[in-house]
Design an enzyme around this catalytic site. Structure first.
Site, PDB file in Angstrom:
ATOM      1  N   GLU A   1       4.575  -5.174   7.352  1.00 44.96           N
ATOM      2  CA  GLU A   1       3.852  -4.072   8.003  1.00 44.96           C
ATOM      3  C   GLU A   1       4.302  -3.792   9.429  1.00 44.96           C
ATOM      4  OE1 GLU A   1       2.458  -6.309   6.030  1.00 44.96           O
ATOM      5  OE2 GLU A   1       0.947  -5.385   4.754  1.00 44.96           O
TER       6      GLU A   1
ATOM      7  N   GLU B   1      -0.790  -9.287  -0.361  1.00 41.53           N
ATOM      8  CA  GLU B   1      -2.215  -9.466  -0.064  1.00 41.53           C
ATOM      9  C   GLU B   1      -3.043  -9.484  -1.355  1.00 41.53           C
ATOM     10  OE1 GLU B   1      -2.064  -6.195   2.866  1.00 41.53           O
ATOM     11  OE2 GLU B   1      -3.102  -7.582   4.206  1.00 41.53           O
TER      12      GLU B   1
ATOM     13  N   ALA C   1       0.870  -1.175   0.000  1.00 36.43           N
ATOM     14  CA  ALA C   1       0.000   0.000   0.000  1.00 36.43           C
ATOM     15  C   ALA C   1       0.906   1.224   0.000  1.00 36.43           C
ATOM     16  CB  ALA C   1      -0.869  -0.009   1.244  1.00 36.43           C
TER      17      ALA C   1
ATOM     18  N   GLY D   1       0.537  -4.955   1.005  1.00 32.93           N
ATOM     19  CA  GLY D   1      -0.668  -5.001   0.163  1.00 32.93           C
ATOM     20  C   GLY D   1      -0.428  -5.701  -1.169  1.00 32.93           C
TER      21      GLY D   1
HETATM   22  N1  COA Z   1       4.591   3.070  -0.666  1.00 31.97           N
HETATM   23  C1  COA Z   1       4.981   4.228  -1.238  1.00 31.97           C
HETATM   24  N2  COA Z   1       6.087   4.335  -1.978  1.00 31.97           N
HETATM   25  C2  COA Z   1       6.825   3.245  -2.151  1.00 31.97           C
HETATM   26  C3  COA Z   1       6.487   2.003  -1.597  1.00 31.97           C
HETATM   27  C4  COA Z   1       5.300   1.945  -0.818  1.00 31.97           C
HETATM   28  N3  COA Z   1       4.872   0.804  -0.268  1.00 31.97           N
HETATM   29  N4  COA Z   1       7.430   1.095  -1.916  1.00 31.97           N
HETATM   30  C5  COA Z   1       8.338   1.752  -2.677  1.00 31.97           C
HETATM   31  N5  COA Z   1       7.971   3.036  -2.815  1.00 31.97           N
HETATM   32  C6  COA Z   1       8.663   4.096  -3.567  1.00 31.97           C
HETATM   33  C7  COA Z   1       9.886   4.621  -2.805  1.00 31.97           C
HETATM   34  O1  COA Z   1       9.490   5.583  -1.849  1.00 31.97           O
HETATM   35  C8  COA Z   1      10.681   5.197  -3.948  1.00 31.97           C
HETATM   36  O2  COA Z   1      10.110   6.431  -4.326  1.00 31.97           O
HETATM   37  P1  COA Z   1      11.057   7.745  -4.595  1.00 31.97           P
HETATM   38  O3  COA Z   1      11.971   7.310  -5.714  1.00 31.97           O
HETATM   39  O4  COA Z   1      10.089   8.796  -4.986  1.00 31.97           O
HETATM   40  O5  COA Z   1      11.791   7.970  -3.321  1.00 31.97           O
HETATM   41  C9  COA Z   1      10.424   4.229  -5.090  1.00 31.97           C
HETATM   42  O6  COA Z   1       9.202   3.566  -4.765  1.00 31.97           O
HETATM   43  C10 COA Z   1      11.511   3.193  -5.270  1.00 31.97           C
HETATM   44  O7  COA Z   1      11.668   2.513  -4.035  1.00 31.97           O
HETATM   45  P2  COA Z   1      13.095   2.375  -3.285  1.00 31.97           P
HETATM   46  O8  COA Z   1      12.827   2.161  -1.843  1.00 31.97           O
HETATM   47  O9  COA Z   1      13.988   3.509  -3.650  1.00 31.97           O
HETATM   48  O10 COA Z   1      13.637   1.026  -3.966  1.00 31.97           O
HETATM   49  P3  COA Z   1      14.689   0.004  -3.338  1.00 31.97           P
HETATM   50  O11 COA Z   1      15.077  -0.901  -4.456  1.00 31.97           O
HETATM   51  O12 COA Z   1      15.757   0.722  -2.610  1.00 31.97           O
HETATM   52  O13 COA Z   1      13.850  -0.832  -2.245  1.00 31.97           O
HETATM   53  C11 COA Z   1      11.917  -2.029  -1.390  1.00 31.97           C
HETATM   54  C12 COA Z   1      12.798  -1.657  -2.616  1.00 31.97           C
HETATM   55  C13 COA Z   1      10.707  -2.781  -1.905  1.00 31.97           C
HETATM   56  C14 COA Z   1      12.747  -2.918  -0.447  1.00 31.97           C
HETATM   57  C15 COA Z   1      11.519  -0.735  -0.651  1.00 31.97           C
HETATM   58  O14 COA Z   1      10.971   0.174  -1.603  1.00 31.97           O
HETATM   59  C16 COA Z   1      10.504  -0.924   0.440  1.00 31.97           C
HETATM   60  O15 COA Z   1      10.859  -1.406   1.506  1.00 31.97           O
HETATM   61  N6  COA Z   1       9.230  -0.548   0.194  1.00 31.97           N
HETATM   62  C17 COA Z   1       8.179  -0.597   1.176  1.00 31.97           C
HETATM   63  C18 COA Z   1       7.717  -2.031   1.393  1.00 31.97           C
HETATM   64  C19 COA Z   1       6.651  -2.074   2.484  1.00 31.97           C
HETATM   65  O16 COA Z   1       6.904  -1.843   3.644  1.00 31.97           O
HETATM   66  N7  COA Z   1       5.422  -2.407   2.064  1.00 31.97           N
HETATM   67  C20 COA Z   1       4.314  -2.531   2.962  1.00 31.97           C
HETATM   68  C21 COA Z   1       3.529  -1.281   3.010  1.00 31.97           C
HETATM   69  S1  COA Z   1       2.180  -1.417   4.153  1.00 31.97           S
END
Ligand code: COA
Length: 260
Positions: free
Chosen positions: A135, A115, A66, A112
């Site tokens: 989460e 999910e 999400a 999400g």
């Molecule tokens: N919500 C909003 N934005 C998200 C996102 C999320 N769940 N997951 C990734 N993004 C965005 C990042 O903020 C980034 O945006 P920006 O370039 O404007 O800063 C872009 O997507 C790329 O992500 P980034 O984190 O730079 O890539 P990465 O390769 O370094 O890491 C992940 C990849 C998946 C490990 C990392 O993005 C992450 O941990 N995301 C969240 C996962 C999460 O907790 N999901 C559950 C949400 S309830």
């Protein structure tokens, strides 16, 4: 067809829906959830659509969760409403569809995103996919059915471990746990989904819908799944598909199901 956040393509009887926010790793913001909800409802009532494939744009992410930026400032009431609405318009809605939805998990499926994949009827993952429910690392829990569906797929103990550790698992581990049905190379992912969808498309859509309804009944509260199966089985006898299927068998020809 093109929504702002999703792409919709037709390949014969297959509808391919691609979540198209690669710069945000296809994170589910409010608009994307709404567009997906509408796309699924449209596919469900379109008699030409026999199976849906759902994937994410690019090779990095199916859906990275999400959209955290949208709920970071929410209070208790807003959090509960976010979860309830998501359940209603998308996650439960996909699970209840009679048209099978295949998740093509092409990279990160987190929160999400996992999910969403678990709401689909079938999951195929590329070998570079990573899955998890992170989460609790944000101080919240899975709110789009993850606490329920993950335990259904992999059992209570492994579900609690994954949720509590917030760790990601590899596609090969997800395959071994039964969380995904198949694993492919990234290049072979959509073709594997197309192969499954084509097999589905040759069968009776009304019977498939009845079968999904009966399987889902096992996981519904206060519902006797066997009773639902009996009712769903009986209902098939009133369909044109049943007449066509049995007639074709007896005439030694392939059936031509009109369906839906
Ligand atoms: N919500 C909003 N934005 C998200 C996102 C999320 N769940 N997951 C990734 N993004 C965005 C990042 O903020 C980034 O945006 P920006 O370039 O404007 O800063 C872009 O997507 C790329 O992500 P980034 O984190 O730079 O890539 P990465 O390769 O370094 O890491 C992940 C990849 C998946 C490990 C990392 O993005 C992450 O941990 N995301 C969240 C996962 C999460 O907790 N999901 C559950 C949400 S309830």
């Amino acid at each position: 067809m093109e929504g702002k956040n999703i792409k919709i393509e037709n390949e014969g009887a297959i509808r391919l829906i691609t979540i198209n926010r690669p710069s945000k790793l296809n994170a589910l913001n409010k608009e994307t959830i709404q567009e997906l909800s509408e796309a699924m409802s449209t596919a469900e009532v379109d008699s030409s659509v026999r199976a849906v494939i759902l994937t994410g744009e690019g090779q990095k992410a199916f859906v990275a969760g999400a959209d955290i930026s949208e709920f970071a400032h929410f209070d208790v009431d807003q959090g509960a409403k976010l979860s309830a609405k998501g359940h209603e318009i998308l996650f439960n809605a996909i699970e209840a569809m009679g048209t099978p939805v295949i998740a093509a998990v092409n990279g990160f499926a987190l929160g999400g995103g996992l999910e969403l994949a678990m709401s689909c009827h079938i999951r195929v993952a590329s070998d570079n996919a990573r899955m998890g429910l992170p989460e609790v690392s944000l101080g919240v829990i899975p709110g789009y059915g993850g606490t329920q569906r993950l335990a259904q797929f992999i059992g209570k103990g492994r579900a609690i471990e994954l949720i509590a550790t917030a760790k990601m698992i590899k596609a090969a581990d997800a395959l071994q746990m039964g969380l995904v049905n198949h694993m492919t190379t990234p290049e072979g992912l959509l073709d594997k989904c197309r192969e499954i969808a084509s097999q589905i498309a040759g069968n009776s859509p009304t019977a498939i819908a009845a079968g999904i309804r009966a399987v889902n009944a096992q996981f519904a509260e206060n519902v006797d799944g066997y009773a639902v199966e009996i009712e769903a089985f009986g209902s098939c006898f009133g369909t044109a598909d049943f007449v066509e299927g049995t007639t074709a068998f007896l005439e030694k020809r392939k059936p031509n199901f009109e369906g839906k």
